[in-house]
Design a protein around this motif. Structure first.
Motif, PDB file in Angstrom:
ATOM      1  N   GLY A   1     108.662  -9.691 -66.768  1.00 23.83           N
ATOM      2  CA  GLY A   1     107.578 -10.266 -65.975  1.00 23.83           C
ATOM      3  C   GLY A   1     107.450  -9.600 -64.620  1.00 23.83           C
ATOM      4  N   ALA A   2     108.589  -9.363 -63.961  1.00 19.05           N
ATOM      5  CA  ALA A   2     108.577  -8.697 -62.656  1.00 19.05           C
ATOM      6  C   ALA A   2     108.085  -7.258 -62.794  1.00 19.05           C
ATOM      7  CB  ALA A   2     109.984  -8.717 -62.047  1.00 19.05           C
ATOM      8  N   LEU A   3     108.511  -6.584 -63.865  1.00 17.02           N
ATOM      9  CA  LEU A   3     108.110  -5.200 -64.079  1.00 17.02           C
ATOM     10  C   LEU A   3     106.605  -5.105 -64.340  1.00 17.02           C
ATOM     11  CD1 LEU A   3     109.759  -2.535 -64.195  1.00 17.02           C
ATOM     12  CD2 LEU A   3     109.707  -2.735 -66.676  1.00 17.02           C
ATOM     13  N   LEU A   4     106.076  -6.051 -65.117  1.00 19.57           N
ATOM     14  CA  LEU A   4     104.641  -6.043 -65.388  1.00 19.57           C
ATOM     15  C   LEU A   4     103.846  -6.263 -64.102  1.00 19.57           C
ATOM     16  CD1 LEU A   4     102.376  -5.871 -67.479  1.00 19.57           C
ATOM     17  CD2 LEU A   4     102.527  -8.360 -67.728  1.00 19.57           C
ATOM     18  N   TYR A   5     104.343  -7.156 -63.240  1.00 17.87           N
ATOM     19  CA  TYR A   5     103.641  -7.374 -61.964  1.00 17.87           C
ATOM     20  C   TYR A   5     103.609  -6.091 -61.147  1.00 17.87           C
ATOM     21  CZ  TYR A   5     102.250  -8.964 -57.411  1.00 17.87           C
ATOM     22  OH  TYR A   5     101.568  -9.078 -56.229  1.00 17.87           O
ATOM     23  N   LEU A   6     104.741  -5.410 -61.064  1.00 16.28           N
ATOM     24  CA  LEU A   6     104.801  -4.164 -60.293  1.00 16.28           C
ATOM     25  C   LEU A   6     103.816  -3.136 -60.838  1.00 16.28           C
ATOM     26  CD1 LEU A   6     108.659  -3.796 -59.790  1.00 16.28           C
ATOM     27  CD2 LEU A   6     106.963  -4.303 -58.026  1.00 16.28           C
ATOM     28  N   ALA A   7     103.732  -3.054 -62.167  1.00 19.06           N
ATOM     29  CA  ALA A   7     102.825  -2.084 -62.775  1.00 19.06           C
ATOM     30  C   ALA A   7     101.363  -2.449 -62.511  1.00 19.06           C
ATOM     31  CB  ALA A   7     103.080  -1.999 -64.283  1.00 19.06           C
ATOM     32  N   ALA A   8     101.024  -3.736 -62.728  1.00 18.80           N
ATOM     33  CA  ALA A   8      99.622  -4.156 -62.652  1.00 18.80           C
ATOM     34  C   ALA A   8      99.113  -4.344 -61.227  1.00 18.80           C
ATOM     35  CB  ALA A   8      99.437  -5.464 -63.434  1.00 18.80           C
ATOM     36  N   ALA A   9      99.982  -4.811 -60.342  1.00 17.00           N
ATOM     37  CA  ALA A   9      99.530  -5.150 -58.993  1.00 17.00           C
ATOM     38  C   ALA A   9      99.873  -4.101 -57.944  1.00 17.00           C
ATOM     39  CB  ALA A   9     100.123  -6.505 -58.570  1.00 17.00           C
ATOM     40  N   GLU A  10     100.842  -3.246 -58.228  1.00 17.64           N
ATOM     41  CA  GLU A  10     101.281  -2.278 -57.220  1.00 17.64           C
ATOM     42  C   GLU A  10     101.050  -0.830 -57.671  1.00 17.64           C
ATOM     43  OE1 GLU A  10     102.470  -2.983 -54.237  1.00 17.64           O
ATOM     44  OE2 GLU A  10     102.461  -5.152 -54.471  1.00 17.64           O
ATOM     45  N   ILE A  11     101.651  -0.449 -58.781  1.00 14.99           N
ATOM     46  CA  ILE A  11     101.643   0.959 -59.182  1.00 14.99           C
ATOM     47  C   ILE A  11     100.247   1.434 -59.582  1.00 14.99           C
ATOM     48  CG2 ILE A  11     102.639   2.674 -60.723  1.00 14.99           C
ATOM     49  CD1 ILE A  11     104.684   1.393 -58.876  1.00 14.99           C
ATOM     50  N   LEU A  12      99.588   0.747 -60.520  1.00 18.88           N
ATOM     51  CA  LEU A  12      98.303   1.214 -61.020  1.00 18.88           C
ATOM     52  C   LEU A  12      97.188   1.145 -59.972  1.00 18.88           C
ATOM     53  CD1 LEU A  12      98.399  -0.097 -64.702  1.00 18.88           C
ATOM     54  CD2 LEU A  12      98.696   2.243 -63.863  1.00 18.88           C
ATOM     55  N   PRO A  13      97.066   0.049 -59.184  1.00 21.76           N
ATOM     56  CA  PRO A  13      96.054   0.069 -58.124  1.00 21.76           C
ATOM     57  C   PRO A  13      96.254   1.206 -57.131  1.00 21.76           C
ATOM     58  CG  PRO A  13      96.784  -2.168 -58.514  1.00 21.76           C
ATOM     59  CD  PRO A  13      97.707  -1.271 -59.304  1.00 21.76           C
ATOM     60  N   GLU A  14      97.512   1.489 -56.803  1.00 26.43           N
ATOM     61  CA  GLU A  14      97.796   2.595 -55.879  1.00 26.43           C
ATOM     62  C   GLU A  14      97.426   3.932 -56.507  1.00 26.43           C
ATOM     63  OE1 GLU A  14      98.931   4.458 -52.401  1.00 26.43           O
ATOM     64  OE2 GLU A  14      98.618   2.325 -52.799  1.00 26.43           O
ATOM     65  N   ALA A  15      97.662   4.058 -57.803  1.00 30.21           N
ATOM     66  CA  ALA A  15      97.327   5.307 -58.488  1.00 30.21           C
ATOM     67  C   ALA A  15      95.828   5.584 -58.459  1.00 30.21           C
ATOM     68  CB  ALA A  15      97.811   5.251 -59.935  1.00 30.21           C
ATOM     69  N   HIS A  16      95.016   4.525 -58.551  1.00 31.53           N
ATOM     70  CA  HIS A  16      93.564   4.687 -58.609  1.00 31.53           C
ATOM     71  C   HIS A  16      92.878   4.514 -57.256  1.00 31.53           C
ATOM     72  CE1 HIS A  16      93.293   4.910 -63.004  1.00 31.53           C
ATOM     73  NE2 HIS A  16      94.277   4.036 -63.025  1.00 31.53           N
ATOM     74  N   HIS A  17      93.661   4.230 -56.224  1.00 32.07           N
ATOM     75  CA  HIS A  17      93.073   3.919 -54.916  1.00 32.07           C
ATOM     76  C   HIS A  17      92.290   5.095 -54.345  1.00 32.07           C
ATOM     77  CE1 HIS A  17      92.488   2.150 -51.023  1.00 32.07           C
ATOM     78  NE2 HIS A  17      93.180   3.108 -50.415  1.00 32.07           N
ATOM     79  N   THR A  18      92.911   6.249 -54.313  1.00 31.19           N
ATOM     80  CA  THR A  18      92.254   7.416 -53.721  1.00 31.19           C
ATOM     81  C   THR A  18      91.770   8.415 -54.763  1.00 31.19           C
ATOM     82  OG1 THR A  18      94.426   8.467 -53.458  1.00 31.19           O
ATOM     83  CG2 THR A  18      93.552   7.264 -51.566  1.00 31.19           C
TER      84      THR A  18
END
Length: 240
Positions: A198-215
């Motif tokens: 659950g914690a890993l999924l949050y990191l992927a969905a809320a932190e890693i992927l948004p940051e990847a697509h931000h710029t």
């Protein structure tokens, strides 16, 4: 074996910290791939194993799924608390070095638990250990990047930022080594894998992927994410 594999997380954390100093234009592709790997590990490997080990129902819901939701919520609340702390020292106020150190120290604690997850997964089996380690190694790039960035962003010296980065890199190895001394019971192991998922999924969905697509909202980033998830599917299929 778990400790040796955790050394990969050590290296990747340092690579992430180095990238934070020398930001490259390809960072979004690495983060997109990391997000896909994490998503694949959670959905295709961690959750199925957690349900097999801790599938007992509590009020109509498997224990593993309850802990999965709990892990997601704990990660979300922790991230919100850190965000609130950063905002309190943001606009109109000088940035407080202690806030950066506190946030980065939380990353170190998280990395320690990553190492525990690697060791616990190896207690299930080598295939499970390797897939969990792959997810941890993938997202430790972002951990190293964020640890260095958070420390330096709030006015801490380069020396302090590097010291915290080294602590974050060593934490997974220490966590994995700790599991050599204790054998986790199957029920507790399944529950922990569910919580960690659950914690890993949050990191992927809320932190890693948004940051990847931000710029860089590019197709190449999406392809890297899909490739990461597909690679885990291949690993799970071959190891089964």
């Amino acid at each position: 074996m778990a400790v040796l594999v955790a050394l990969g997380a050590f290296v990747m954390t340092l690579v992430g910290g180095w990238t934070a100093r020398r930001v490259t234009d390809r960072r979004h592709l690495v983060l997109g791939l990391a997000g896909g790997l994490m998503l694949g590990v959670v959905g295709l490997d961690l959750l199925p194993e957690a349900l097999r080990s801790a599938g007992q129902e509590i009020f109509g819901v498997p224990l593993a799924l309850l802990l999965f939701v709990a892990g997601f919520l704990v990660a979300h609340m922790g991230e919100r608390l850190l965000a609130a702390g950063r905002a309190a020292h943001g606009a109109g106020r000088p940035m407080a070095p202690k806030v950066g150190l506190t946030a980065a120290s939380a990353m170190v604690g998280h990395s320690l638990l990553d190492g525990v997850a690697i060791g616990a997964a190896f207690q299930v089996g080598e295939a499970m250990g390797l897939t969990v380690a792959l997810a941890v190694i993938a997202h430790d790039f972002a951990d190293g990047f964020n640890t260095y960035t958070l420390t330096s962003l709030y006015g801490n010296t380069h020396t302090k930022a590097v010291a915290i980065l080294l602590a974050d890199a060593c934490a997974p190895v220490v966590g994995a080594a700790s599991t050599l001394l204790v054998t986790v019971p199957p029920l507790a192991l399944g529950g922990y894998l569910g919580f960690f998922g659950g914690a890993l999924l949050y990191l992927a969905a809320a932190e890693i992927l948004p940051e990847a697509h931000h710029t860089h909202p590019a197709r190449s980033t999406l392809l890297c994410t899909a490739a990461g998830a597909g690679f885990i599917w291949l690993v799970v299929g071959l190891s089964g």
